[in-house]
Design a protein around this motif. Structure first.
Motif, short mmCIF file in Angstrom:
data_model
loop_
_atom_site.label_atom_id
_atom_site.label_comp_id
_atom_site.label_asym_id
_atom_site.label_seq_id
_atom_site.Cartn_x
_atom_site.Cartn_y
_atom_site.Cartn_z
N LEU A 16 0.90 -1.22 0.14
CA LEU A 16 -0.11 -0.10 -0.35
C LEU A 16 0.75 1.16 0.04
N ARG A 17 2.01 1.15 0.90
CA ARG A 17 3.21 2.76 0.96
C ARG A 17 3.61 2.62 -0.40
N THR A 18 3.32 1.75 -1.55
CA THR A 18 3.68 3.06 -2.72
C THR A 18 2.39 2.74 -3.65
N ARG A 19 1.03 2.83 -3.24
CA ARG A 19 -0.06 3.28 -3.61
C ARG A 19 -0.53 4.64 -3.20
N TYR A 20 0.56 5.41 -2.86
CA TYR A 20 -0.11 7.30 -1.67
C TYR A 20 0.78 7.40 -1.69
N PRO A 21 1.11 8.57 -2.52
CA PRO A 21 2.22 9.20 -2.41
C PRO A 21 3.06 9.94 0.05
N SER A 22 2.11 9.77 0.79
CA SER A 22 2.38 10.41 1.89
C SER A 22 1.53 8.90 2.56
N LEU A 23 2.41 9.09 3.83
CA LEU A 23 2.04 8.09 4.62
C LEU A 23 0.97 8.31 5.31
N ARG A 24 0.40 9.10 5.81
CA ARG A 24 -0.47 9.58 6.76
C ARG A 24 -2.35 9.19 5.70
N ALA A 25 -1.69 9.50 4.27
CA ALA A 25 -3.28 8.81 3.10
C ALA A 25 -3.33 6.90 3.68
N LEU A 26 -1.96 6.20 4.65
CA LEU A 26 -2.90 4.53 4.51
C LEU A 26 -3.27 5.27 6.15
N MET A 27 -3.91 6.23 6.71
CA MET A 27 -4.69 5.74 7.40
C MET A 27 -5.96 5.28 7.74
N LEU A 28 -6.74 5.44 6.54
CA LEU A 28 -8.35 4.59 6.72
C LEU A 28 -8.04 2.96 6.84
N PRO A 29 -7.07 2.55 4.97
CA PRO A 29 -6.92 1.22 4.88
C PRO A 29 -5.91 0.67 5.85
#
Ligand code: SF4
Lengths: 158, 408
Positions: A16-29
């Motif tokens: 998932l880290r490769t799918r978002y430009p920011s780390l924070r966007a991984l919050m909900l996933p």
């Protein structure tokens, strides 16, 4: 008590880290990953996530608590959610809820003493054409009646 | 008029799988798509007059034209699959029966917008539909349809109606609370991760392949000059055949209800209709014969077309009780940023509870109207004004029912 993601979820996280430009966007996933792994989101899990996402645990809690679907304490094995919004109300959701409360011997928001069922009322499930709708765990049951619910409960009990 | 521009594969068994979808013409728009320049694709969408089907109805092509000139920075396409407006359950039909139509539409839209990475934001409750779309994505990657030009990531919400508001959705996607953003006065694109973005509804994007494959004129052959094309209209509540039906804009509401919907359930009399999702103003049953299903006609009737999800109420419904149900919903779902909205929705809910308990005064009804005025136009997003307009319309359409509940 400490918390960590399963190796399988770790791999998912790295992908998932490769799918978002920011780390924070991984919050909900990642909150979803935690809840699906443990059944609920503990403060240990939130501390762990905060570290992973380079933010504070308070920030994680502040975001997580904005959404209604995360549980901050354990719930029953099966989560029964009755939709109460307009189309479902017109379709008889009030009597569906009353039936469930009577059958399970609990009121809305409670868990049965054996820990099997948690009953909640929710706002619109997006199943208006199949009102009344009840969602059990992750499955929608549409146009439910007392008879279909009683059969479903039997099945879940066995 | 029944149509099948979007719903063509809905009744074909297995059409959610790539093989059957392809055998039935899915991805058939791609040859023409790639023969056009991205600018020509946008032009085609502008000329088609396609309007956003998430509730707002703003022209899609014009939104796309707001993207800044091409540079080497990222730009995003976000598909809004949050669908949480009571009465609305149309986008899930696309995700369930024809998820490849959405992927095909995203390939076309991303091509036009020079987007390399797109997100689909789906409401958290839609487990089944998220899983189904995820499977379709895997198939599309496996077949090489995705991966080279475009990546699509499915992002799940977690139970917050307001995340259907596009800026709240973007905040949520960035990992924050889903709070709507303050809007600038000039028209500009949306912003995601600091870069320009377009946010479109599922059904809007699913309409693009038809336009590309058959040309804008073919799309305009349906509907009315100002509301071209078709829409997935929903029927729920006291109606014989609830469901989702694709109709051309301009279809008569009465015909839809009677011929397709089979009329009011159990032959009862029609009392009222909420036309397009619960935030639309209520229409009295007697006005229905004058209404056609398009943006202009609904506006003339002092309501809105919204998401096209109609809620039918028969003669037995208590209008104050129906309004109470919706106020509870909106009070629960207010994001809480603006005082008039956070406090107003709760205050109105409490007043109506008192009225329904027989302890209300006539002045309470006036107070409800007054609070509505305080909520209107004084908040960050249109949530509060929508609630206010909704409440006022219920009281104005059926004042006698409210006053009858107030002894003094
Ligand atoms: S109007 Fe309501 S929902 Fe919209 S930003 Fe303000 S508080 Fe949030």
């Amino acid at each position: 008590m400490s918390f960590s993601l399963t190796p399988e979820n770790e791999t998912k996280f790295e992908h998932l880290r490769t799918r978002y430009p920011s780390l924070r966007a991984l919050m909900l996933p990642v909150l979803w990953m935690v809840q699906e792994q443990e059944g609920w989101v503990s403060s240990e899990a939130m501390e762990y996530l905060a570290q992973k996402l380079s933010i504070t645990p308070t920030e994680v809690y502040s975001v997580a608590s904005f959404y209604t679907m995360f549980h901050f304490k354990p719930i029953g094995t099966h989560h029964i959610q009755v939709c109460k919004t307009l189309s479902c109300m017109l379709g008889g959701s009030e009597s569906i809820l009353a039936y469930l409360e009577k059958t399970l011997g609990i009121t809305c928001g409670q868990t049965t003493p054996d820990g099997r069922f948690t009953l909640t009322q929710v706002e619109c499930l997006g199943a208006c054409g199949g009102a009344p709708c009840v969602c059990i765990d992750t499955t929608y049951y549409e146009s439910v009646s007392e008879a279909t619910l009683s059969a479903l409960l039997e099945e879940l009990r066995s | 008029m029944r149509c099948s521009l979007i719903s063509r594969l809905f009744s074909i068994p297995g059409a959610h799988t790539l093989d059957i979808a392809k055998a039935n013409g899915r991805y058939g728009s791609l040859p023409r798509l790639f023969s056009l320049t991205p600018e020509a694709v946008t032009e085609e969408v502008v000329k088609s007059g396609l309007r956003g089907k998430g509730g707002g109805g703003s022209p899609t092509g014009e939104k796309w034209l707001l993207m800044p000139p091409l540079d080497d920075k990222p730009r995003y396409l976000v598909v809004n699959a949050d669908e949480s407006e009571p009465g609305t359950f149309k986008d899930r039909q696309i995700l369930e029966y024809d998820p490849h139509l959405l992927i095909e539409g995203m390939i076309a839209s991303a091509y036009a917008l020079h987007v390399k990475h797109a997100y689909v934001y789906i409401r958290g409750e839609y487990h089944f539909w998220a899983a189904r779309f995820e499977t379709a994505l895997k198939e599309a990657y496996g077949a090489g349809l995705l991966g080279k030009r475009l990546d699509i990531t499915l992002h799940r919400g977690a139970g917050a109606y307001i995340c259907g508001e596009k800026t709240a959705l973007l905040e949520s996607l960035e990992g924050k609370r889903g709070h709507p953003r303050l809007k600038p006065h000039t028209k500009e694109p949306e912003w995601l991760f600091g870069h320009p973005a377009v946010v479109n509804n599922v059904e809007t994007i699913a309409s693009v392949p038809y336009i590309i494959e058959h040309g804008f004129e073919a799309y305009r052959a349906f509907g009315t000059p100002q509301s071209p094309g078709t829409m997935l209209f929903g029927l729920s509540g006291h109606v014989t055949n609830p469901g989702i039906y694709e109709l051309a804009f301009g279809t008569s509401m009465q015909w839809f209800l009677d011929e397709i919907g089979g009329g009011v359930k159990e032959g009862k009399a029609l009392k009222a209709i909420v036309p397009g999702g619960s935030s639309c103003s209520i229409l009295k049953g007697q006005h229905i014969p004058n209404v056609t299903l398009d943006y202009e006609s609904l506006k003339c009737s002092n309501s809105t077309l919204g998401t096209g999800g109609m809620i039918i109420m028969d003669e037995t419904v208590s209008i104050p009780k129906a309004m109470k149900n919706l106020l509870e919903f909106y009070h629960h779902e207010s994001c809480g940023q603006c005082t008039p909205c956070r406090e107003g929705t709760g205050w109105m809910d409490r007043i109506l509870a008192k009225v329904l308990n027989g302890r209300g005064k006539r002045s309470d009804i006036d107070l409800l109207l007054e609070i509505s005025m305080t909520m209107n136009g004084k908040t960050i997003c249109v949530f509060a004004p929508a609630v206010a307009d909704m409440a006022v319309s219920y009281i104005h359409a059926f004042p006698e029912e409210f006053y009858a509940l107030c002894p003094s």
